[in-house]
Each structure stands twice: as C-alpha cells, then as structure tokens.
Write a protein that holds these residues in place. Structure first.
Motif, PDB file in Angstrom:
ATOM      1  N   MET A   1      34.808  12.795  -6.039  1.00 34.72           N
ATOM      2  CA  MET A   1      33.690  11.650  -5.239  1.00 34.72           C
ATOM      3  C   MET A   1      33.246  10.635  -6.232  1.00 34.72           C
ATOM      4  N   GLN A   2      33.250   9.511  -5.904  1.00 33.54           N
ATOM      5  CA  GLN A   2      32.469   8.557  -6.673  1.00 33.54           C
ATOM      6  C   GLN A   2      31.620   7.653  -5.833  1.00 33.54           C
ATOM      7  N   ILE A   3      30.496   7.812  -6.616  1.00 31.87           N
ATOM      8  CA  ILE A   3      29.229   7.020  -5.807  1.00 31.87           C
ATOM      9  C   ILE A   3      28.955   5.909  -6.612  1.00 31.87           C
ATOM     10  N   THR A   4      28.957   4.522  -6.190  1.00 33.16           N
ATOM     11  CA  THR A   4      28.485   3.352  -6.923  1.00 33.16           C
ATOM     12  C   THR A   4      27.267   2.848  -5.973  1.00 33.16           C
ATOM     13  N   SER A   5      26.725   1.723  -6.670  1.00 29.94           N
ATOM     14  CA  SER A   5      25.553   0.999  -5.815  1.00 29.94           C
ATOM     15  C   SER A   5      25.768   0.480  -4.575  1.00 29.94           C
ATOM     16  N   SER A   6      27.132   0.492  -4.374  1.00 30.30           N
ATOM     17  CA  SER A   6      27.470  -0.117  -2.795  1.00 30.30           C
ATOM     18  C   SER A   6      28.007   1.000  -1.851  1.00 30.30           C
ATOM     19  N   SER A   7      28.093   2.198  -2.272  1.00 28.19           N
ATOM     20  CA  SER A   7      28.527   3.313  -1.517  1.00 28.19           C
ATOM     21  C   SER A   7      27.727   3.543  -0.095  1.00 28.19           C
ATOM     22  N   ASN A   8      28.353   3.723   0.759  1.00 33.17           N
ATOM     23  CA  ASN A   8      27.849   3.709   2.218  1.00 33.17           C
ATOM     24  C   ASN A   8      27.348   5.036   2.469  1.00 33.17           C
ATOM     25  N   SER A   9      26.769   5.258   3.651  1.00 32.22           N
ATOM     26  CA  SER A   9      26.043   6.532   4.131  1.00 32.22           C
ATOM     27  C   SER A   9      27.149   7.620   4.217  1.00 32.22           C
ATOM     28  N   LYS A  10      28.449   7.352   4.834  1.00 27.89           N
ATOM     29  CA  LYS A  10      29.579   8.203   5.007  1.00 27.89           C
ATOM     30  C   LYS A  10      30.085   8.708   3.782  1.00 27.89           C
ATOM     31  N   GLU A  11      29.868   7.789   2.597  1.00 24.36           N
ATOM     32  CA  GLU A  11      30.349   8.382   1.268  1.00 24.36           C
ATOM     33  C   GLU A  11      29.576   9.267   0.603  1.00 24.36           C
ATOM     34  N   ALA A  13      27.223  11.114   2.109  1.00 22.23           N
ATOM     35  CA  ALA A  13      27.039  12.212   3.010  1.00 22.23           C
ATOM     36  C   ALA A  13      27.165  13.697   2.261  1.00 22.23           C
ATOM     37  N   PRO A  14      28.460  13.832   1.923  1.00 25.40           N
ATOM     38  CA  PRO A  14      28.783  15.080   1.461  1.00 25.40           C
ATOM     39  C   PRO A  14      27.886  15.620   0.242  1.00 25.40           C
ATOM     40  N   MET A  15      27.358  14.945  -0.698  1.00 20.82           N
ATOM     41  CA  MET A  15      26.656  15.213  -1.738  1.00 20.82           C
ATOM     42  C   MET A  15      25.191  15.569  -1.231  1.00 20.82           C
ATOM     43  N   ALA A  16      24.806  14.470  -0.454  1.00 20.50           N
ATOM     44  CA  ALA A  16      23.411  15.012   0.114  1.00 20.50           C
ATOM     45  C   ALA A  16      23.308  16.166   0.876  1.00 20.50           C
ATOM     46  N   LEU A  17      24.479  16.487   1.527  1.00 17.43           N
ATOM     47  CA  LEU A  17      24.286  17.622   2.513  1.00 17.43           C
ATOM     48  C   LEU A  17      24.509  19.009   1.366  1.00 17.43           C
ATOM     49  N   PRO A  27      14.277  19.066   4.417  1.00 18.22           N
ATOM     50  CA  PRO A  27      14.949  17.587   4.700  1.00 18.22           C
ATOM     51  C   PRO A  27      15.145  16.807   3.139  1.00 18.22           C
ATOM     52  N   ILE A  28      16.485  16.202   3.344  1.00 18.90           N
ATOM     53  CA  ILE A  28      16.763  15.391   2.202  1.00 18.90           C
ATOM     54  C   ILE A  28      16.892  14.006   2.619  1.00 18.90           C
ATOM     55  N   THR A  29      16.780  12.856   1.949  1.00 20.44           N
ATOM     56  CA  THR A  29      16.940  11.566   2.122  1.00 20.44           C
ATOM     57  C   THR A  29      17.962  11.125   0.861  1.00 20.44           C
ATOM     58  N   MET A  30      18.859  10.325   0.999  1.00 18.03           N
ATOM     59  CA  MET A  30      19.682   9.635   0.036  1.00 18.03           C
ATOM     60  C   MET A  30      20.009   8.184   0.442  1.00 18.03           C
ATOM     61  N   ARG A  31      19.850   7.460  -0.465  1.00 12.69           N
ATOM     62  CA  ARG A  31      20.855   6.088  -0.375  1.00 12.69           C
ATOM     63  C   ARG A  31      21.093   5.533  -1.610  1.00 12.69           C
ATOM     64  N   CYS A  32      21.841   4.436  -1.357  1.00  8.96           N
ATOM     65  CA  CYS A  32      22.360   3.669  -2.490  1.00  8.96           C
ATOM     66  C   CYS A  32      21.784   2.424  -2.834  1.00  8.96           C
ATOM     67  N   LYS A  33      21.767   1.643  -3.841  1.00 10.36           N
ATOM     68  CA  LYS A  33      21.015   0.568  -4.224  1.00 10.36           C
ATOM     69  C   LYS A  33      21.356  -0.459  -3.078  1.00 10.36           C
ATOM     70  N   GLU A  86      23.740   5.537 -13.449  1.00 13.53           N
ATOM     71  CA  GLU A  86      24.905   5.110 -14.316  1.00 13.53           C
ATOM     72  C   GLU A  86      24.994   4.062 -15.230  1.00 13.53           C
ATOM     73  N   GLU A  87      25.388   4.183 -16.496  1.00 15.39           N
ATOM     74  CA  GLU A  87      25.327   3.192 -17.287  1.00 15.39           C
ATOM     75  C   GLU A  87      24.211   2.243 -17.541  1.00 15.39           C
ATOM     76  N   ASN A  88      23.003   2.792 -17.551  1.00 20.22           N
ATOM     77  CA  ASN A  88      21.765   2.345 -17.489  1.00 20.22           C
ATOM     78  C   ASN A  88      21.277   1.412 -16.234  1.00 20.22           C
ATOM     79  N   GLU A  89      22.127   1.520 -15.052  1.00 22.47           N
ATOM     80  CA  GLU A  89      21.868   1.100 -13.776  1.00 22.47           C
ATOM     81  C   GLU A  89      21.312   2.029 -12.928  1.00 22.47           C
ATOM     82  N   VAL A  90      20.436   1.993 -12.029  1.00 20.06           N
ATOM     83  CA  VAL A  90      20.083   2.767 -10.950  1.00 20.06           C
ATOM     84  C   VAL A  90      20.855   2.645  -9.899  1.00 20.06           C
ATOM     85  N   ILE A  91      21.871   3.297  -9.473  1.00 20.75           N
ATOM     86  CA  ILE A  91      22.811   3.135  -8.457  1.00 20.75           C
ATOM     87  C   ILE A  91      22.183   3.836  -6.980  1.00 20.75           C
TER      88      ILE A  91
END
Length: 127
Positions: A1-11, A13-17, A27-33, A86-91
């Motif tokens: 699994m790779q998460i980037t600042s542009s990952s969408n909610s479907k991508e 979701a497994p980590m958040a679950l 309850p958990i909330t998670m979003r990308c930049k 990641e690499e000093n950037e909030v993703i």
C-alpha cells in the motif's frame, strides 16, 4: 500500500479500517492533503468524501492536535488528529474521535509504563 498526498478515499480506506480496529472501534477519520477521505464508525465506512475542521488544521500545521471541534459532524466531542509525514511533507491526517469524552485519552496516559527510577535505595516499582 502506498499513500500519497493525492490518494483517494478508496486507497486509504484499508489503513483507516485497520486503525479503527486497533482503537476498539472508536470512530476514525482520515484524509489526504489533496483529496477528501473516509469517516468510519462501528466497523463501517459511512462517508467516502469526508473532511473535518481538525483534519484540515493538522494538514496545514503538520502537528498533532488534541481538540474539541466547534463545527462539523463531531462538534463538541474531543478528537486526536495526527499528520502522516513523508520526506518532510504532510501527506495526510488521521484522527480518532474520542466518544468517551476524554476517558480514552486519559486511560492511554494512565496506562503508560512508569520510567525506571534510578536511585541508590530501591523504593518499589511504582514509587
């Protein structure tokens, strides 16, 4: 699994679950930049287009925040939100909604193992 600042909610979701399961289904909330994310309650993803005021704040500041939102779905309920960097950037940012109204956070603090006390005379493990 790779998460980037542009990952969408479907991508994301497994980590958040997985995090949701780790915290006993709080309850958990998670979003990308660059895209909205997920809101999870009781083992189910109930929103695939979620953002919240504290998630937004953490994405901007890049720091852990313990706060009670004044607006949004979880208005008046304490949350703890952390950045994923990641690499000093909030993703992305992930948050726990503390439905226990702070008891969860207090228990986590209480449950920490005490540091070993270095002393010439032993005073017991929990002194």
């Amino acid at each position: 699994m790779q998460i980037t600042s542009s990952s969408n909610s479907k991508e994301i979701a497994p980590m958040a679950l997985a995090i949701h399961q780790l915290v006993n289904k709080l309850p958990i909330t998670m979003r990308c930049k660059n895209s909205n994310g997920v809101r999870i309650e009781e083992g189910e993803i109930i929103d695939y287009n979620y953002t919240g005021p504290i998630l937004e704040k953490v994405l901007k500041k890049g720091k852990l925040i313990h706060e009670t939102p004044e607006t949004g779905v979880y208005e008046g309920i304490p949350v703890v939100v952390v950045p994923i960097i990641e690499e000093n950037e909030v993703i992305s940012a992930v948050g726990i909604v503390d439905l226990t109204r702070g008891i969860f956070s207090d228990l986590m603090q209480i449950a920490r193992r005490p540091d070993l006390i270095k002393s010439e005379t032993p005073k017991g493990e929990f002194y």
